[in-house]
Design a protein around this motif. Sequence first.
Motif, PDB file in Angstrom:
ATOM      1  N   GLY A  19      34.773 -28.440 -15.480  1.00  0.00           N
ATOM      2  CA  GLY A  19      35.871 -29.360 -15.166  1.00  0.00           C
ATOM      3  C   GLY A  19      36.602 -29.789 -16.427  1.00  0.00           C
ATOM      4  O   GLY A  19      37.839 -29.809 -16.477  1.00  0.00           O
ATOM      5  N   ASP A  37      35.521 -38.617 -12.820  1.00  0.00           N
ATOM      6  CA  ASP A  37      34.089 -38.338 -12.989  1.00  0.00           C
ATOM      7  C   ASP A  37      33.305 -39.624 -12.769  1.00  0.00           C
ATOM      8  O   ASP A  37      33.812 -40.721 -13.004  1.00  0.00           O
ATOM      9  N   CYS A  62      35.059 -41.971 -10.750  1.00  0.00           N
ATOM     10  CA  CYS A  62      35.080 -41.605  -9.335  1.00  0.00           C
ATOM     11  C   CYS A  62      33.725 -41.017  -8.981  1.00  0.00           C
ATOM     12  O   CYS A  62      33.300 -40.041  -9.605  1.00  0.00           O
ATOM     13  N   VAL A  64      32.171 -38.968  -6.276  1.00  0.00           N
ATOM     14  CA  VAL A  64      32.638 -38.189  -5.120  1.00  0.00           C
ATOM     15  C   VAL A  64      31.729 -38.350  -3.906  1.00  0.00           C
ATOM     16  O   VAL A  64      32.079 -37.921  -2.808  1.00  0.00           O
ATOM     17  N   GLY A  65      30.563 -38.965  -4.107  1.00  0.00           N
ATOM     18  CA  GLY A  65      29.654 -39.218  -2.986  1.00  0.00           C
ATOM     19  C   GLY A  65      30.050 -40.440  -2.172  1.00  0.00           C
ATOM     20  O   GLY A  65      29.506 -40.671  -1.088  1.00  0.00           O
ATOM     21  N   ASN A  90      35.245 -29.997  -7.942  1.00  0.00           N
ATOM     22  CA  ASN A  90      34.419 -29.267  -8.890  1.00  0.00           C
ATOM     23  C   ASN A  90      33.015 -29.830  -9.065  1.00  0.00           C
ATOM     24  O   ASN A  90      32.166 -29.198  -9.671  1.00  0.00           O
ATOM     25  N   VAL A  93      25.816 -30.786  -7.931  1.00  0.00           N
ATOM     26  CA  VAL A  93      24.533 -31.170  -8.518  1.00  0.00           C
ATOM     27  C   VAL A  93      23.459 -30.213  -8.031  1.00  0.00           C
ATOM     28  O   VAL A  93      23.521 -29.683  -6.928  1.00  0.00           O
ATOM     29  N   ILE A 113      27.069 -34.923  -1.943  1.00  0.00           N
ATOM     30  CA  ILE A 113      27.818 -34.802  -3.206  1.00  0.00           C
ATOM     31  C   ILE A 113      28.543 -33.451  -3.289  1.00  0.00           C
ATOM     32  O   ILE A 113      29.722 -33.380  -3.652  1.00  0.00           O
ATOM     33  N   VAL A 189      27.088 -20.430 -16.739  1.00  0.00           N
ATOM     34  CA  VAL A 189      28.053 -20.998 -17.685  1.00  0.00           C
ATOM     35  C   VAL A 189      27.313 -22.073 -18.487  1.00  0.00           C
ATOM     36  O   VAL A 189      26.536 -22.841 -17.917  1.00  0.00           O
ATOM     37  N   ASN A 192      26.341 -28.760 -18.915  1.00  0.00           N
ATOM     38  CA  ASN A 192      25.262 -29.761 -18.835  1.00  0.00           C
ATOM     39  C   ASN A 192      24.655 -29.857 -17.438  1.00  0.00           C
ATOM     40  O   ASN A 192      24.028 -30.861 -17.106  1.00  0.00           O
TER      41      ASN A 192
END
Length: 269
Positions: A19, A37, A62, A64-65, A90, A93, A113, A189, A192
């Motif tokens: 992201g 985020d 934010c 997203v959940g 994007n 988890v 999520i 990729v 983290n």
Amino acid sequence: MDTVQGKTAVITGGASGIGRATAHSLARRGAQVIVADIDATGAAAVASDIIGSGGSATGVRCDVGGESAFEELKAFALDAYGRVDIVMNNVGVLTRGLPDHIPVHEWQRVININLLSVVRSNDAFLPLLVEQGSGHIVNTASFAGLYTYAYDRLPYAASKAAIVQISEGLALYLRPKGIGVTLLCPGPVRTNIAASLPSGFGPATGTRGPGTQFGFLEPEVVGEQVADAIVDGTFWLPTDAQVRDVLVQRASDWDAFIDEKAREIASSD
Ligand SMILES: NC(=O)c1ccc[n+]([C@@H]2O[C@H](COP(=O)([O-])OP(=O)(O)OC[C@H]3O[C@@H](n4cnc5c(N)ncnc54)[C@H](O)[C@@H]3O)[C@@H](O)[C@H]2O)c1
């Protein structure tokens, strides 16, 4: 979309990894970016880096959940820039545990999520894009949503497979309305994402990737791939084209494919 110059992009999970890299790629090409985020400090830092490089961006916290997350994000974006053109869903988890050990509440966490966030995003942003008759949606799935290479992350794989189907359906619906859809399917990729792993459920399981042919990419490479896909109107964006061979192999003989994967897993235990 011929160019992202002057367009407004909303990117969830924009504080890190794919992201973050996409936020930078789009900003370099002249888009104004809302970096959303759960990590407010990280989102602000990415926006500040973009501004420091001469771009335009705003960071916002934010989760997203949350039920109202995307309505709030839409209001924030419209207030900041007056329009929304690109929405990148994007956030993802990970989880880990054997199929008979992952509890229902962990399924609910991951589905909420990873998957219901996309549903809530569509609920908030689709009417806006459809009314405009223009725009582009990027949904981040995974190789894990295309084929199975491990059995210790079923909620993650199921959420990503659902994103594949949602994206394909949206492309059918939205292309005739002038709105693009990109299904981003990353292989490995260097990000983290491992930090999102809870401590495993049940016995420990080994880490298995999608195949030894797939090396790790840097997120910056993926950010550029996403920006290109938006401009080119590309639907399927696997980060490594070799994944096509795996899908062809599975489609040719699904039973043999499962046998081979099971042998691979057994021999690596
Ligand atoms: N890295 C990989 O190898 C890989 C492979 C396949 C798919 N993906 C997918 O790529 C996407 C991006 O992941 P990444 O690898 O860049 O990981 P990352 O951990 O570097 O970035 C994810 C970001 O999402 C944020 N986030 C987590 N939960 C959130 C929430 N509830 N609300 C808002 N933000 C939240 C994190 O704070 C972080 O900034 C995910 O959907 C992931 O599943 C990654």
